[in-house]
Scaffold this motif. Structure first.
Motif, PDB file in Angstrom:
ATOM      1  N   ILE A 105      -2.297  -7.977  -0.964  1.00  0.00           N
ATOM      2  CA  ILE A 105      -1.228  -7.022  -1.298  1.00  0.00           C
ATOM      3  C   ILE A 105      -1.170  -6.772  -2.809  1.00  0.00           C
ATOM      4  CG2 ILE A 105       0.214  -7.615   0.668  1.00  0.00           C
ATOM      5  CD1 ILE A 105       1.908  -9.305  -1.514  1.00  0.00           C
ATOM      6  N   ASP A 106      -0.519  -5.671  -3.146  1.00  0.00           N
ATOM      7  CA  ASP A 106      -0.137  -5.398  -4.523  1.00  0.00           C
ATOM      8  C   ASP A 106       1.160  -6.197  -4.760  1.00  0.00           C
ATOM      9  OD1 ASP A 106       1.231  -4.383  -6.706  1.00  0.00           O
ATOM     10  OD2 ASP A 106       0.627  -2.313  -6.344  1.00  0.00           O
ATOM     11  N   PRO A 107       1.172  -7.125  -5.702  1.00  0.00           N
ATOM     12  CA  PRO A 107       2.355  -7.981  -5.840  1.00  0.00           C
ATOM     13  C   PRO A 107       3.614  -7.235  -6.289  1.00  0.00           C
ATOM     14  CG  PRO A 107       0.791  -8.387  -7.624  1.00  0.00           C
ATOM     15  CD  PRO A 107       0.113  -7.455  -6.673  1.00  0.00           C
ATOM     16  N   LEU A 108       3.465  -6.013  -6.789  1.00  0.00           N
ATOM     17  CA  LEU A 108       4.645  -5.249  -7.206  1.00  0.00           C
ATOM     18  C   LEU A 108       5.356  -4.627  -6.008  1.00  0.00           C
ATOM     19  CD1 LEU A 108       3.652  -3.315 -10.464  1.00  0.00           C
ATOM     20  CD2 LEU A 108       5.355  -5.127 -10.210  1.00  0.00           C
ATOM     21  N   THR A 109       4.569  -4.058  -5.089  1.00  0.00           N
ATOM     22  CA  THR A 109       5.180  -3.351  -3.951  1.00  0.00           C
ATOM     23  C   THR A 109       5.154  -4.180  -2.668  1.00  0.00           C
ATOM     24  OG1 THR A 109       3.065  -2.394  -3.309  1.00  0.00           O
ATOM     25  CG2 THR A 109       4.407  -1.110  -4.853  1.00  0.00           C
ATOM     26  N   TYR A 110       4.371  -5.237  -2.627  1.00  0.00           N
ATOM     27  CA  TYR A 110       4.133  -6.071  -1.443  1.00  0.00           C
ATOM     28  C   TYR A 110       3.338  -5.319  -0.364  1.00  0.00           C
ATOM     29  CZ  TYR A 110       7.764  -8.876  -3.689  1.00  0.00           C
ATOM     30  OH  TYR A 110       8.500  -9.599  -4.593  1.00  0.00           O
ATOM     31  N   ASN A 111       2.886  -4.125  -0.670  1.00  0.00           N
ATOM     32  CA  ASN A 111       2.083  -3.344   0.282  1.00  0.00           C
ATOM     33  C   ASN A 111       0.597  -3.555   0.016  1.00  0.00           C
ATOM     34  OD1 ASN A 111       3.949  -2.049   1.982  1.00  0.00           O
ATOM     35  ND2 ASN A 111       4.465  -0.556   0.388  1.00  0.00           N
ATOM     36  N   LEU A 112      -0.209  -3.185   1.025  1.00  0.00           N
ATOM     37  CA  LEU A 112      -1.670  -3.243   0.935  1.00  0.00           C
ATOM     38  C   LEU A 112      -2.144  -2.696  -0.418  1.00  0.00           C
ATOM     39  CD1 LEU A 112      -3.983  -3.875   2.939  1.00  0.00           C
ATOM     40  CD2 LEU A 112      -3.833  -1.514   3.723  1.00  0.00           C
ATOM     41  N   TYR A 134       9.191  -3.357   4.135  1.00  0.00           N
ATOM     42  CA  TYR A 134      10.578  -3.392   3.621  1.00  0.00           C
ATOM     43  C   TYR A 134      11.158  -1.980   3.459  1.00  0.00           C
ATOM     44  CZ  TYR A 134       8.781  -7.977   2.055  1.00  0.00           C
ATOM     45  OH  TYR A 134       8.178  -9.210   1.990  1.00  0.00           O
ATOM     46  N   GLY A 135      10.475  -0.970   4.002  1.00  0.00           N
ATOM     47  CA  GLY A 135      10.976   0.402   3.874  1.00  0.00           C
ATOM     48  C   GLY A 135      10.390   1.167   2.718  1.00  0.00           C
ATOM     49  N   GLN A 136       9.449   0.535   1.986  1.00  0.00           N
ATOM     50  CA  GLN A 136       8.799   1.241   0.872  1.00  0.00           C
ATOM     51  C   GLN A 136       7.426   1.777   1.318  1.00  0.00           C
ATOM     52  OE1 GLN A 136       7.889   1.494  -3.586  1.00  0.00           O
ATOM     53  NE2 GLN A 136       8.149  -0.650  -3.129  1.00  0.00           N
ATOM     54  N   PRO A 137       7.253   3.114   1.322  1.00  0.00           N
ATOM     55  CA  PRO A 137       5.969   3.674   1.728  1.00  0.00           C
ATOM     56  C   PRO A 137       4.800   3.111   0.912  1.00  0.00           C
ATOM     57  CG  PRO A 137       7.623   5.399   1.654  1.00  0.00           C
ATOM     58  CD  PRO A 137       8.277   4.161   1.088  1.00  0.00           C
ATOM     59  N   ALA A 138       3.710   2.814   1.609  1.00  0.00           N
ATOM     60  CA  ALA A 138       2.501   2.297   0.957  1.00  0.00           C
ATOM     61  C   ALA A 138       1.864   3.407   0.119  1.00  0.00           C
ATOM     62  CB  ALA A 138       1.531   1.801   2.020  1.00  0.00           C
ATOM     63  N   GLN A 160       9.172  -0.453   9.658  1.00  0.00           N
ATOM     64  CA  GLN A 160      10.272  -0.786   8.745  1.00  0.00           C
ATOM     65  C   GLN A 160      10.674   0.403   7.868  1.00  0.00           C
ATOM     66  OE1 GLN A 160       9.514  -4.438   6.626  1.00  0.00           O
ATOM     67  NE2 GLN A 160       8.972  -5.552   8.480  1.00  0.00           N
ATOM     68  N   ALA A 161      10.258   1.610   8.227  1.00  0.00           N
ATOM     69  CA  ALA A 161      10.429   2.690   7.242  1.00  0.00           C
ATOM     70  C   ALA A 161      10.858   4.036   7.839  1.00  0.00           C
ATOM     71  CB  ALA A 161       9.136   2.857   6.453  1.00  0.00           C
ATOM     72  N   HIS A 162      11.651   4.025   8.912  1.00  0.00           N
ATOM     73  CA  HIS A 162      12.110   5.286   9.516  1.00  0.00           C
ATOM     74  C   HIS A 162      12.815   6.148   8.460  1.00  0.00           C
ATOM     75  CE1 HIS A 162      12.368   1.868  12.232  1.00  0.00           C
ATOM     76  NE2 HIS A 162      12.107   2.666  13.255  1.00  0.00           N
ATOM     77  N   GLY A 163      12.258   7.311   8.199  1.00  0.00           N
ATOM     78  CA  GLY A 163      12.916   8.240   7.268  1.00  0.00           C
ATOM     79  C   GLY A 163      12.397   8.149   5.842  1.00  0.00           C
ATOM     80  N   GLY A 164      11.605   7.124   5.527  1.00  0.00           N
ATOM     81  CA  GLY A 164      11.053   6.996   4.176  1.00  0.00           C
ATOM     82  C   GLY A 164      10.091   8.142   3.876  1.00  0.00           C
ATOM     83  N   PRO A 280      12.112   5.116  -0.806  1.00  0.00           N
ATOM     84  CA  PRO A 280      12.193   4.001   0.144  1.00  0.00           C
ATOM     85  C   PRO A 280      13.473   4.068   0.968  1.00  0.00           C
ATOM     86  CG  PRO A 280      12.797   3.238  -2.041  1.00  0.00           C
ATOM     87  CD  PRO A 280      12.502   4.703  -2.171  1.00  0.00           C
ATOM     88  N   VAL A 281      13.483   3.330   2.079  1.00  0.00           N
ATOM     89  CA  VAL A 281      14.695   3.323   2.916  1.00  0.00           C
ATOM     90  C   VAL A 281      15.283   1.914   3.058  1.00  0.00           C
ATOM     91  CG1 VAL A 281      14.277   5.456   4.182  1.00  0.00           C
ATOM     92  CG2 VAL A 281      13.248   3.324   5.006  1.00  0.00           C
ATOM     93  N   TYR A 282      14.790   0.988   2.226  1.00  0.00           N
ATOM     94  CA  TYR A 282      15.379  -0.350   2.130  1.00  0.00           C
ATOM     95  C   TYR A 282      15.714  -0.965   3.488  1.00  0.00           C
ATOM     96  CZ  TYR A 282      15.392   0.213  -2.861  1.00  0.00           C
ATOM     97  OH  TYR A 282      14.994   0.387  -4.146  1.00  0.00           O
TER      98      TYR A 282
END
Ligand SMILES: Cc1ncc(COP(=O)(O)O)c(C=O)c1O
Length: 370
Positions: A105-112, A134-138, A160-164, A280-282
């Motif tokens: 992961i990218d340690p800033l966003t926790y995404n791939l 966590y609701g933050q788009p990759a 985890q991201a409905h609406g993001g 993001p949608v937190y």
């Protein structure tokens, strides 16, 4: 003060009249599987995401499996994904017969981390599955570019991201096919299990429809071994009500996150970093500190419920021992798993509760100094 990590009491109290009416309508009709409520909700959800097709199923896990099976991805194929996620999402890759290949992961966003994807591509790679954690788009721009270059499918895990949104476009509409979960705690949650596949491809949608219903296009004609995975009428009716509240609920989640950001500034934890081109949608508000376990205990002592998403990266789970990835294989995901903590965040959380939680986090700096 006692602040539960999550509670449905407040949500049900807020929505009960609408939910009761929806349930009553289904009971009166007496039609519980593959009926008008599901058709209506599928159309509403597709329109919300901005794609022509949405197909309901039993869970987010099944939705992901259906995505891969509909694309013809299975035994002998590899799918690149993140190790820091709900293990269920990865199990779906395995259930389709394919092999998950973890990229750190990218340690800033926790995404791939898109910068590490190319090194993991082999002749067997067929797809990349980013998880909008966590609701933050990759980082979809970079991921789609790599996919195009290597002719790979992209399957978004949108559980985890409905609406993001990523660059203004809703997640789920950015890739070949995408999966959503309606697990009760999600931003759009059922009162039971549920999931949805969304796509712009009529062929994929048609195949998912067939596969979710026992491999049938017409009754008692099973052209392939399918799943028994339908989104039932009660859940569809409930979700239809709740979809009407999603944007205001997500706005409230963002407002709470902004309050946490401001109140926690200068405190003993790292607060979430948000990439510039995403909204993001937190689904979760995740802070970070090397003293995570002590902070968790301190907050519990102050009446604040917290959880860790996730304490063990999927490559270190017993379920994936056969992949032979030991500790140290994916250092960023492993370090994050030791240090992250999810604070309470749901639309019904009050400003006082946010302030209390933030204050309790600040007190922890004093506890550490002792
Ligand atoms: C990122 C992610 N993927 C997949 C899933 C699986 O969804 P479900 O629990 O609906 O099967 C979940 C939720 O548990 C999730 O958070």
């Amino acid at each position: 003060m006692k602040i539960p990590f999550n509670t449905f009491e407040r949500q049900v109290a807020r929505l009960q009249p609408e939910i009761d009416a929806a349930i009553g309508r289904v009971l009166q009709r007496g039609w519980f599987i593959l009926g008008p409520e599901l058709e209506k909700f599928e159309a509403e959800f597709a329109a919300y995401i901005g794609v022509p097709y949405a197909v309901g199923c039993n869970s987010g896990t099944d939705a992901i499996e259906l995505c891969f099976r509909a694309l013809g991805i299975g035994p002998g194929d590899e799918v690149i994904t993140s190790p820091l996620t709900a293990a269920f999402g990865v199990f779906a890759i395995t259930a389709a017969g394919a092999t998950p290949v973890f990229v750190d992961i990218d340690p800033l966003t926790y995404n791939l981390d898109p910068n590490q994807i190319e090194a993991a591509i082999t002749s067997r790679t067929r797809a990349i599955m980013p998880v909008h954690l966590y609701g933050q788009p990759a980082d979809m721009g970079a991921i789609l570019e790599i996919a195009e270059q290597y002719e790979l499918f992209v399957v978004e895990d949108c559980a985890q991201a409905h609406g993001g949104r990523y660059r203004g476009q809703r997640v789920g509409s950015l890739s070949d096919v995408a999966a959503f979960s309606f697990y009760p705690t999600k931003n759009l949650g059922a009162y039971g299990d549920g999931g949805m596949v969304v796509t712009s491809s009529p062929a994929v949608a048609e195949r998912v429809r067939m596969l979710r219903n026992g491999g049938q296009r017409s009754r008692y004609v099973h052209e392939t071994v399918g799943l028994n995975s339908r989104l039932d009428e009660l859940q569809a009716a409930i979700l239809s009500v709740k979809l009407g509240h999603l944007d205001t609920d997500n706005a409230r989640r963002r407002e709470i996150a902004a309050r946490y950001d401001a109140l926690l500034a200068g405190g003993p934890v790292e607060t979430p970093w948000v990439a510039p081109d995403v909204e993001p949608v937190y689904h979760l508000y995740v802070v970070r500190t090397p003293e995570r376990d002590a902070l968790m205990a301190h907050l519990a002592g102050q009446g604040v419920g917290t959880l860790v998403h996730y304490p063990t990266p999927t490559h270190l789970q017993g379920a994936y021992q056969s992949l032979g990835l030991g500790p140290g294989a994916l250092p960023q995901a492993e370090a994050a798993a030791r240090e992250i903590l999810s604070l309470p965040l749901y639309p019904e959380l009050t400003d006082d509760e946010v302030a209390w939680t933030a204050q309790a986090v600040h007190q922890f700096a004093g506890v550490l100094a002792r």
